[in-house]
Structure formats: C-alpha cells, structure tokens
Design an enzyme around this catalytic site. Structure first.
Site, PDB file in Angstrom:
ATOM      1  CE  LYS A 150      -7.108  44.697 -14.798  1.00 55.45           C
ATOM      2  NZ  LYS A 150      -5.701  44.908 -12.984  1.00 55.45           N
ATOM      3  CB  SER A 223      -3.597  43.741 -15.920  1.00 54.07           C
ATOM      4  OG  SER A 223      -3.655  44.251 -14.532  1.00 54.07           O
ATOM      5  CB  SER A 247      -1.023  45.752 -13.364  1.00 53.60           C
ATOM      6  OG  SER A 247      -0.743  44.609 -13.991  1.00 53.60           O
TER       7      SER A 247
END
Length: 559
Positions: A150, A223, A247
């Site tokens: 990420k 996210s 997320s």
C-alpha cells in the site's frame, strides 16, 4: 506518420480538479510514472474505447502477456508460487516480470497503482535466483514471491505519501514489516492506490480513482482499494493493507478476495506513517494480508510472526501463531447477523447470508456446528462515536495538509470528518471521556457475546456488494469490529449480484441511513459485483478465528 501511442488509465468518473499549481505538480508526478512504462505494455486505444463493465479478462486476452506469464499469474496462490520457485520450476525473474507486466495492465484498467518499479524488481529477483543456484536453498519462505504494498507504507528507495500530493516523500529505509518481508525473500515491484485522507471506503487520490474490476462503475473500496483491485486482476498474489474502519475488509469484499484484519498490535506497523495518527488515541489501526486463499493468509501471518517483530516493537503482543492448524473438537457455536439494527443489507448480501446459513444448518453438521441468530445493539451510536474519534482534531490536520498544495477536497474526505469538524480540536479530557465511552461499549459487547453464547460471528462485510463512486457512507459492518478491536476475515462466496434484484416486500427501514442505502440500491447498476461475508472472533482469538475457517473450509467451499 501516425500519432504515438498514449498511456491511458480508465477513469469513468474522474477525481475533482485542483488549482493550476496543483494540476501542474500532479501532471509531473503522473508523467514520471508513465516514463517508466515501456510502450509495449500500453493497452491499445481501440480496446480502451470499447471497454465493458467487467475488465477482469482483459489481461489474459490483450496480447501483452505470454502464455507462460498468464499461467504464472493465474495458476498459483502465494504458497504455490513460493513452492514452485523453491523447486526451480519457476525463476524469480520470470515471476517478477510476469507480475510486473500484469500489474501495469491492471493499472490501465482500474488505476490501482501509485508506484511501479519493474527494473528494480527484476534486479532483486536476479539476486534471489543467483542465491538459490549457489546455495541450493531459498533465502526464506517468500523467496521470489512478488508482494504489493500500500502507498503509505515505506519501501527504501521508493516514494510514499500520506494521502495527499503535498505529503510525498522519498523513503530511505524500509518500514519494519517491509524489512521483514524483504528478509523472507519477497520481491517488491509496485505500490497501490489509497484515498486522499486515508479514511475513505473508496480509493480516490491525486493518482486517480481506483475502479472495481468486475464493474468499473463501482468502487474497489478503500482505503486499501488499489491492493484489492490489483489482486482481483491477478496482478498480485499477496498484498499488505491497513484497517482502522474496514480498510482491508471493505476492499477485499468489494473485489471478491480474502482479507484479514488481526487484533491490533499483532503485526508491526512501525514507520507506516511519518507522525502519529490522532484517531489511534482511541481506535487502533491494524495491518494484515490481502490475498487469494485461506492458506495464503495463514502463510503470511506465520512467516512474519516467526521473525519475532515484538522484539523490536514492544507494542506488539507476542502470541504464538497456530492459525489454520488450531484445532478444537467442541461444538462450534456460530452467530449469524442478519442486520446490525441500523442498516438492512442490500439484496445480494441477504442472499449470501441465507446461503451460508443453509449450508451450515445442513443435517450433516448436527453435533458439530450450532447456528443461532446474533443481535447487535448500539451500532448506530458506535458509528456516531467512531466518526468523532477518528478526528479528535476536527479533521484540521488532514484538511490543512491537503489544501496546502492546492489539492481539492474530495467529497468523501469532507464527508468523513463533517461530524467532528464543528467540535474542532478536542481537549485531553474530551478524548479521555471518549475512551471511557469506548470501553463501556466494549464491555457491553463482550457481555452480549457471552450471553448469546457464540464462538464466532458470520455477518455482512458491507451494506451491499460494493458501492457506486462517492457513496461509501456507511461502514458499520466493519468499523464496529475496529471499535471493539476484534479480529475478522472477509471471504468470497459464490453469490454474484444480478440485474433486477429487489428488496423484500416486507422491508421496513431501520434508520435514515438504512433508507439511503435502499435508495442507492435503486439508483445504481451493481451487476457482476461479487459478495463476500465476514467471520469475526473475540479479541486475541485470531488463532481460533483461523481454526474456525479451517473447519468451515469444505462446508463453505473456501480455497
């Protein structure tokens, strides 16, 4: 002479524009990314001009990947890939090339990446191949396995950001978890998209908006939406996500893959963001794997925890990992959540719950599994409190960072802090009182769990199968378990959203939010969206959670 080919990223709904200064800086960042991509990997304009909603089959059909590269990226999970490399059936270089190529194809279709560094990945893979040839053994359990990361998680020599363009930095060192993965033999080749504030259940940033591979007019979640889209497109076998409200689990559910949010302070998060995140004064984040199979999640956890990260980060709880090998002969008591008393799930999620209930109540499992309905109380109040706790500064720190570079505020950024904004910066007493409210609810929830006498919960992962862009307003089915800090896994089901599905005629709204969710269902075409469910266990019962998954694997057809 014809026009030179153009590197294009599909954006059915573009992100909002910013100031002229911001747009110039943004264009430079995007151009620097594009300059790394060989023209041979560009998708042709005629293909992009005639795109369908579902883009999952394009990487294998577009002609950019060889037959071997298609097999490498499609026929293995993490465990299988590591075994094939260790046995020298595949080279680390061939694997790195295959996944890097597939990742850049996936990016053009879904905007799932922020960084792409194929040359560095191939160089790293070559070193691993040389080591294996010289020593006759892999450097570690992840030898040669490409791992996607990420965007905000630092990798040495690669840029990262905290959700806005003004926060971009070039990281000189690995974060603790990345360092562990590197020692285990992982190959890093890309970083994946995230939301502007890191706090949306949709991934939309200055890099662009990540779309759902099964229906590009829907969100991939957030996210960690870039990870989810990339894995669903088979451009990665395993990625690292973070979760403070859903997320990991939201994106994994939207994209039909596996995702695990451990109990907080299980896996290391040291170095993930440059400064402390105010939300964690009361709600702790967690990091975990997103992948293609149960055994991949288990493999990731056992491999990382075997490195004993708690010796360098005393915040971590050193619980030995037994995972899928955790055994129990007692009757497994499963609670099933139909709704959380706040929002009734949309029709395909209701179908998935009914599917799971029917399989688990089969007479063949009598004496091994006990099924009962589980009632959740206080979900609406928890959601209200959580949205305050996420922003004890009223959102000013995040908002000011975004605006400092002329970047526009995205709709879901403003939405997520709007409840906290009027209160501004809270006092220490305010934050302390919030913690008291949180702990009181945790005690109430634990008592309800005990009184209803269950071991685990099966429940929705979201109010629907995914959501239309800019409409991820209600995360109660995931954020509740961050609030109480319980571990949870989302897993795929065979349920796929169909055209024409309708709410039951007996439907009665549970709240204003519930009415909004129904309205969004009626306004949106969700066709093709996969449906996942969520399995939840008590805090620190992560091993028991995986033991339950092992027992349910064949019943629910999990891979």
């Amino acid at each position: 002479m014809g026009c030179p080919p153009k590197f294009t990223i599909l954006q059915p709904k573009p992100v909002p524009p910013g100031s002229k200064v911001f747009e110039v800086k943004r264009a430079a960042v995007l151009e620097a990314f594009q300059d790394k991509v060989p023209v041979a990997y560009y998708l042709p304009k005629e293909l992009l001009d005639n795109i369908a909603c579902d883009v999952t089959d394009i990487p294998a059909k577009c002609g950019i990947l060889t037959a071997e590269e298609i097999a490498i990226t499609e026929d293995y999970d993490t465990v299988g890939l590591a075994a094939a490399i260790a046995a020298r059936k595949l080279t680390a270089v061939a694997v790195a090339v295959a996944f890097a190529k597939r990742a850049i194809i996936a990016h053009q279709l879904t905007c799932c990446l922020t960084q792409w560094f194929m040359e560095e990945a191939v160089a790293q893979a070559q070193q691993l191949d040389t080591y294996l040839a010289e020593h006759g053994k892999p450097v570690g359990p992840l030898h040669g396995v490409p791992v996607s990361i990420k965007e905000h998680i630092p990798i040495a020599g690669v840029s990262s950001s905290s959700g806005c363009l003004a926060s971009i930095v070039l990281d000189k060192t690995d974060s603790q978890l990345v360092g562990i993965l590197r020692r285990l033999g992982a190959v890093f080749y890309c970083k994946t998209n995230q939301p502007q504030s890191l706090m949306h259940l949709e991934t939309d940033s200055f890099w662009g908006r990540t779309t759902n591979p099964f229906n590009i007019h829907l969100s991939a979640g957030g996210s960690t939406g870039g990870e989810a889209a990339l894995i669903a497109m088979k451009g990665s076998v395993v990625g690292v996500g973070t979760d403070i409200g859903g997320s990991i689990r939201g994106p994994a559910a939207f994209c039909g893959i596996y995702g695990f949010k451990p109990t907080s302070n299980t896996l290391p998060m040291q170095g993930f963001i440059p400064s402390p995140f105010p939300a964690e004064l009361n709600i702790l984040g967690s990091t975990g794997p997103m992948c293609r199979s149960l055994r991949d999640m288990d493999f990731f956890m056992s491999s990382v925890l075997a490195d004993k990260p708690h010796l360098l980060d005393p915040r971590l709880v050193p619980i030995p990992w037994t995972g899928l090998q955790t055994s129990s002969t007692k009757i497994l008591k499963i609670g099933i959540v139909e709704n959380d008393g706040f929002v009734e799930p949309q029709p395909p999620v209701k179908r998935a719950i009914a599917w799971a209930r029917e399989l688990l109540m089969d007479a063949r499992h009598t004496g091994a599994i006990s099924i009962k309905s589980f009632k959740i109380s206080g979900a609406a109040e928890v959601w209200r409190k959580a949205r305050r706790m996420y922003w004890p500064d009223g959102g000013s720190g995040c908002r000011d960072a975004i605006l400092s570079g002329g970047e526009p505020l995205h709709p879901l950024s403003e939405w997520i802090w709007k409840d906290a904004e009027p209160f501004g910066m809270l006092t220490a007493a305010d934050v302390s009182n919030m913690r008291g409210d949180r702990d009181n609810y945790r005690l109430e929830f634990a008592r309800a769990w005990q009184e209803q006498d269950i071991d685990v919960l099966i429940c929705p992962a979201y109010v629907g199968p995914a959501c239309a862009h800019d409409t991820a307003f209600t995360w109660t089915y995931t954020s509740l378990y961050n609030f109480v800090d319980y571990p949870a896994v989302v897993f795929p089901t065979p349920i796929v959203t169909e055209v024409g599905e309708q709410y039951d005629p007996s439907y009665q709204p549970l709240s204003e939010a519930c009415e909004q969710v129904k309205q969004l269902w009626e306004e949106t075409d969700f066709r093709g969206a996969p449906v996942n469910l969520q399995l939840v266990a008590r805090k620190y019962h992560d091993n028991e959670l995986f033991g339950t998954l092992s027992r349910l694997k064949d019943i629910l057809g999990l891979n």
